[in-house]
Motif scaffolding. Structure first.
Motif, PDB file in Angstrom:
ATOM      1  N   ASN A   1      76.084 -26.485  17.764  1.00 27.61           N
ATOM      2  CA  ASN A   1      76.151 -24.874  17.405  1.00 27.61           C
ATOM      3  C   ASN A   1      74.691 -24.600  17.050  1.00 27.61           C
ATOM      4  N   LEU A   2      73.939 -24.946  18.216  1.00 25.69           N
ATOM      5  CA  LEU A   2      72.313 -24.239  17.787  1.00 25.69           C
ATOM      6  C   LEU A   2      72.241 -23.129  18.903  1.00 25.69           C
ATOM      7  N   PRO A   3      71.410 -22.200  18.257  1.00 23.61           N
ATOM      8  CA  PRO A   3      71.451 -21.066  19.106  1.00 23.61           C
ATOM      9  C   PRO A   3      70.793 -21.096  20.483  1.00 23.61           C
TER      10      PRO A   3
ATOM     11  N   ARG B   1      61.831 -25.991  12.291  1.00 23.59           N
ATOM     12  CA  ARG B   1      61.751 -24.929  11.310  1.00 23.59           C
ATOM     13  C   ARG B   1      62.761 -23.765  11.885  1.00 23.59           C
ATOM     14  N   ALA B   2      62.703 -23.522  13.167  1.00 18.57           N
ATOM     15  CA  ALA B   2      63.739 -22.498  13.689  1.00 18.57           C
ATOM     16  C   ALA B   2      64.972 -22.937  13.565  1.00 18.57           C
ATOM     17  N   GLU B   3      65.334 -24.115  13.839  1.00 18.41           N
ATOM     18  CA  GLU B   3      66.570 -24.518  13.610  1.00 18.41           C
ATOM     19  C   GLU B   3      67.204 -24.389  12.083  1.00 18.41           C
ATOM     20  N   ALA B   4      66.381 -24.795  11.310  1.00 20.95           N
ATOM     21  CA  ALA B   4      66.819 -24.577   9.853  1.00 20.95           C
ATOM     22  C   ALA B   4      66.975 -23.154   9.397  1.00 20.95           C
ATOM     23  N   ALA B   5      66.223 -22.355   9.902  1.00 18.10           N
ATOM     24  CA  ALA B   5      66.329 -20.899   9.771  1.00 18.10           C
ATOM     25  C   ALA B   5      67.533 -20.373  10.122  1.00 18.10           C
ATOM     26  N   ALA B   6      67.749 -20.731  11.411  1.00 14.30           N
ATOM     27  CA  ALA B   6      69.154 -20.341  12.200  1.00 14.30           C
ATOM     28  C   ALA B   6      70.389 -20.815  11.254  1.00 14.30           C
TER      29      ALA B   6
ATOM     30  N   LYS C   1      70.373 -21.510   8.147  1.00 13.58           N
ATOM     31  CA  LYS C   1      70.600 -20.831   6.905  1.00 13.58           C
ATOM     32  C   LYS C   1      71.100 -19.318   7.201  1.00 13.58           C
ATOM     33  N   ALA C   2      70.736 -18.652   8.340  1.00 12.63           N
ATOM     34  CA  ALA C   2      71.120 -17.324   8.655  1.00 12.63           C
ATOM     35  C   ALA C   2      72.684 -17.424   9.009  1.00 12.63           C
TER      36      ALA C   2
END
Length: 481
Positions: free
Chosen positions: A134-136, A199-204, A206-207
């Motif tokens: 479930n990653l962008p 970092r991009a995965e963590a931000a996604a 979290k959002a």
């Protein structure tokens, strides 16, 4: 007027190539325009300057393009690329999806498989893993790009890519040039890229951003994208549907064996076998009056790829539905990219022959910081403008290769360091939005620049710029190692 003609011709070349016009048509037209504005003879420049430059490139690099095309197609049709990617992703699991995709991309491309061939296997596999995790989906191109066309393309010692091979005849080096600096630079690119992806995965997460929605059908290869991609790589994507694929791939250890053969054979030929043999006959006129130092790097890669092709065929002879069709498609895949890059080299040859080019030469060598910095700037600019690392590199080295080698000798700079700075510099700004590799990866992924390019900038451009700066500093202080 001469300098104005060069700038206008370069702008026309960039604009028409970006619009999807064939470089085979645009490069000679732009070269003749520069000659016309400069008041130079058009037919003489076309047949004696443009064609001579293009022909030298084809004569020098045709074996590598041919063997590389064959290798990529055989690895694809035998199911070996799929077997390698599936094994690595299975071992690392869904919890480490990004690392699995990066490593799968890196392994197959470091072993000599064209990035264009790898994309058509890696994207569907990455899509499955990104869905499961479930990653962008928008992060897929940046993830694949980090593994496929950064450190394995132009940095890692021994990588048999065209980008890592082009400087060899100019500096008398091999693909293993400056191994210590190369490994440090590769580690920097990998570490920064993985940090950004994490970092991009963590931000996604979290959002609350998940995979998203796929297009209903996979996008077909657009002819314009093919024209833009061909000069940026070494494989014509249009040949991928040709040939017949095996119903099932080999076990992992057999699938990866040809990649190991490439690296080991290249190492043995470059550093052990050829240096110990007597090639004094090469100085004779019938062999071009050359030396083993000028050709051993190219010969090593040729022998390595030939051995790897033979290994793939032997291992998968009964598995390949139609070896002849696969070989035909692989051979045909080499023609368009090679001729397009040769056309860019021909364009550069005409420009370098114009009287006004002396101004350009003076500007390049007046850059403060010494030969390493001026070499780096020239490579970045030409690769960025043309949208191709190999094309930009060939243009610069054809025009300035002898001058840079002379300056390296005057400043006690090891040619191996010049080689590595050349490949790394050409592999940074070449990934601007108009780069064919970027366009092809985005199209295969079904994504747009707006969705994915920012993350690609960080993993395939910023990471490489940081590594380049580090190598420039380390090389200036400690020399090549």
């Amino acid at each position: 007027m001469g300098l104005f003609g060069i700038l206008v011709a370069l702008a026309l070349l960039m604009w028409l190539a970006y619009r999807g016009w064939s470089v085979l048509l645009v490069a000679p037209a732009a070269a003749l325009l520069a000659a016309l504005i400069s008041g130079e003879p058009l037919l003489a420049h076309w047949t004696q300057t443009f064609m001579a430059g293009a022909a030298r490139f084809v004569a020098q690099w045709f074996p590598m393009f041919l063997l590389g095309g064959l290798f990529g197609k055989l690895m694809d049709d035998s199911g070996s690329i799929t077997a390698i990617a599936r094994f690595l992703t299975k071992q690392l699991g869904v919890g480490r999806t990004m690392l699995a995709v990066v490593l799968a991309s890196a392994v197959v491309t470091y072993g000599g498989v064209s990035v264009f061939v790898a994309f058509f296997v890696l994207v569907p596999m990455a899509r499955e893993m990104f869905k499961a995790a479930n990653l962008p989906a928008r992060l897929m191109p940046a993830t694949i790009g980090l593994g496929a066309f950064t450190f394995t393309m132009s940095v890692m010692p021994g990588t048999p890519s065209v980008n890592n091979a082009i400087p060899m005849p100019y500096f008398g080096t091999t693909t293993f040039a400056a191994p210590g600096l190369s490994i440090i630079a590769s580690a920097i690119i990998f570490a920064f890229g993985m940090w950004w992806l994490g970092r991009a995965e963590a931000a996604a997460r979290k959002a609350g951003e998940g995979y998203g929605v796929d297009a209903e059908t996979a996008p077909a290869l657009d002819e314009m994208i093919r024209e833009q991609a061909a000069p940026a790589g070494d494989f014509d994507p249009a040949e991928l549907p040709h040939g017949k694929r095996a119903e099932s791939g080999p076990p992992f250890f057999l699938a990866v064996l040809p990649l190991v053969v490439v690296i080991v054979t290249n190492f043995l030929m470059s550093l052990i076998v050829f240096p110990r043999l007597d090639f004094s006959f090469l100085s004779e006129p019938q062999w071009g009056g050359t030396t083993i130092g000028a050709v051993s790097g190219v010969w090593s890669v040729i022998v390595a790829l030939a051995a790897a092709n033979l290994t793939v065929i032997v291992i998968n002879f009964r598995r390949l539905p139609s070896p002849r069709e696969s070989l035909d498609a692989g051979a045909n895949s080499a023609a368009l990219p090679m001729l397009m890059i040769a056309s860019l080299v021909g364009f550069g040859a005409v420009v370098a022959a114009l009287p006004a080019f002396a101004t350009v030469r003076d500007a390049v060598f007046s850059i403060q910081g010494g030969p390493l910095v001026s070499l780096s700037v020239a490579m970045n600019v030409l690769a960025g403008l043309t949208g191709t690392a190999s094309g930009g590199m060939a243009i610069v080295l054809n025009a300035f290769g002898g001058d840079f080698l002379r300056l390296a000798s005057e400043h006690n700079i090891d040619p191996e360091l010049m080689h590595r700075i050349t490949t790394m510099s050409a592999g940074t700004l070449d990934a601007l939005p108009h780069n064919g590799t970027v366009l092809l990866l985005l199209q295969i992924s079904g994504l747009t620049h707006g969705e994915s390019y920012l993350d690609m900038v960080m993993t395939v451009i910023v990471s490489c710029v940081i590594a380049l700066v580090a190598v420039l500093i380390l090389g200036s202080v400690f020399g090549s190692f």
